[in-house]
Design a protein around this motif. Structure first.
Motif, PDB file in Angstrom:
ATOM      1  N   HIS A 117     -49.429  -5.522 -57.438  1.00  0.00           N
ATOM      2  CA  HIS A 117     -49.005  -6.791 -56.856  1.00  0.00           C
ATOM      3  C   HIS A 117     -49.857  -7.209 -55.646  1.00  0.00           C
ATOM      4  O   HIS A 117     -50.240  -8.374 -55.517  1.00  0.00           O
ATOM      5  N   HIS A 121     -52.554 -10.672 -55.166  1.00  0.00           N
ATOM      6  CA  HIS A 121     -52.466 -11.824 -54.247  1.00  0.00           C
ATOM      7  C   HIS A 121     -53.807 -12.549 -54.041  1.00  0.00           C
ATOM      8  O   HIS A 121     -53.870 -13.770 -54.194  1.00  0.00           O
ATOM      9  N   SER A 152     -48.042 -10.535 -46.419  1.00  0.00           N
ATOM     10  CA  SER A 152     -46.837 -10.948 -47.134  1.00  0.00           C
ATOM     11  C   SER A 152     -45.614 -10.296 -46.515  1.00  0.00           C
ATOM     12  O   SER A 152     -45.690  -9.709 -45.432  1.00  0.00           O
ATOM     13  N   ASP A 325     -45.124 -15.320 -54.052  1.00  0.00           N
ATOM     14  CA  ASP A 325     -45.203 -14.580 -55.316  1.00  0.00           C
ATOM     15  C   ASP A 325     -45.165 -15.506 -56.533  1.00  0.00           C
ATOM     16  O   ASP A 325     -44.361 -16.436 -56.600  1.00  0.00           O
TER      17      ASP A 325
HETATM   18 ZN    ZN Z   1     -46.251 -10.835 -52.736  1.00  0.00          ZN
END
Ligand code: ZN
Ligand code: KG4
Length: 358
Positions: A117, A121, A152, A325
């Motif tokens: 993840h 980004h 984040s 996200d």
């Molecule tokens: Zn994120």
């Protein structure tokens, strides 16, 4: 190559179709943020339950958005691979995305790519084209070598990229993520969750110099820290109303005036941005990247963008909707995994990795 990206690491259930890593054909996001607001933070069980309820509708929405008018089976025929976030994130949330992607990969006979993840980004910044309305995308993809500032709610780090899959994490937060600090300060000030947007709105009406807040000393010049800052904000708020450290933070929202809240928010935001700027500046001096790519939910912060724009380097952002996200960034990284012959995942065994690192 059309990649379907699936993202469920936190409270957004998201799916998107991206062509060749650069053209966003669809971007479906369903957030359970409203369900968490009354608790002042994400409740993992609520997030996971919400993912279960909406994941298939969101995937179908992504397919229908990408190939309007095509029956679902024909849309599936146009998908070349599935990419899914398998970590880091909340275990229960990741599990829903991973199991959905595994099942679809087997049922529709598509290769499956496991995506980190945090690494995904910056790949939102590789999306330069879309037929979808309401997106302001960068004109060109970032050129290597670049420095990525990934900020984040769960992660804050500086990563030097020499090429795809050739990177070095050169700095990270020693404790809290910067978005997490925004969320915690929002709670102290009685501002709504998520804290990033609400603190930055309050900050816009306040004086950033009202409360001098310390910048943590770091051994590694590319690291940052936000936990001491959070405590300093608490002390400043207690002091502002003439109380000592024993005054409970829960009672602060009623005790502080609007003007005090604005000033505390502005002073906190100033200090948080300063910490990021200090590390970014040092890293730019040392690594001499071609550009600075800013990614992650906190990249939506306008004050941060303004400050970064003063750096002597090209600073690249994407649309705010692709900073928080989404499935498109997962699909974009999935494309590079597939096109750079990175190994595909086994759809029978892939498991979530909640503590995955870059
Ligand atoms: Zn994120
Ligand atoms: O990337 P993201 O959607 O999820 C994670 O991977 O964590 O980032 C969410 C974080 C939250 O902490 C939220 O408060 C923060 O991004 N955020 C902001 C802003 N918009 C969202 N922080 C500062 N200023 C904003 N405008």
């Amino acid at each position: 190559m059309n990649i379907l990206g699936i993202e469920t690491s936190c409270d957004e259930t998201a799916a998107a179709v991206v062509k060749d890593g650069s053209e966003m054909l669809s971007n479906a996001v369903s957030s359970s943020v409203d369900l968490h607001a009354e608790y002042g933070g994400v409740v993992p069980e609520i997030a996971a339950r919400s993912h279960i309820e909406v994941i298939l509708p969101v995937v179908h929405q992504a397919l229908a958005g990408a190939f309007p008018g095509l029956p679902r089976e024909k849309a599936w025929a146009k998908i070349d691979a599935i990419a899914v976030t398998y970590g880091p994130g909340l275990g229960g949330s990741l599990l829903i995305g991973v199991l959905t992607a595994r099942t679809l990969a087997i049922a529709k006979d598509k290769p499956l790519y496991a995506v980190n993840h945090v690494a995904a980004h910056p790949y939102a910044n590789f999306i330069t084209k879309t037929g979808l309305a309401g997106y302001k995308l960068p004109a060109k993809v970032p050129e290597f070598p670049f420095l990525a500032l990934i900020v984040s709610g769960g992660h804050s780090q500086l990563v030097f990229y020499r090429g795809h899959f050739d990177y070095e994490v050169i700095g990270r937060t020693a404790d809290d993520a910067v978005g997490e600090a925004f969320d915690k300060v929002a709670k102290m000030l009685g501002l709504p969750y998520p804290g990033g947007p609400s603190v930055s709105q309050a900050a816009a009406q306040g004086d950033p110099n009202a409360f001098p807040l310390p910048l943590a000393k770091m051994d590694n010049p590319y690291d940052f820290s936000f936990s001491g800052l959070k405590t300093a904000v608490l002390r400043a708020a207690q002091q502002a109303i003439g109380k000592d450290y024993a005054f409970p933070s829960k009672k602060l929202p009623q005790a502080l005036s609007e003007a005090q809240k604005h000033n505390i928010a502005a002073s906190f935001q100033r200090a948080a941005i300063d910490a990021l700027l200090r590390a970014a500046r040092k890293a730019i001096d040392k690594y001499q990247p071609a550009s600075l790519v800013v990614a992650g939910g906190v990249a939506a912060n306008q004050a941060l963008r303004q400050e970064l724009n003063n750096l002597p380097i090209e600073v690249l952002y994407t649309d705010i909707k692709l900073c928080t996200d989404n499935g498109a960034m997962v699909a974009a990284l999935g494309y590079y995994l597939a096109s750079h012959k990175q190994p595909a995942a086994d759809p029978y065994t892939l498991s979530p990795a909640p503590n995955l690192q870059m």
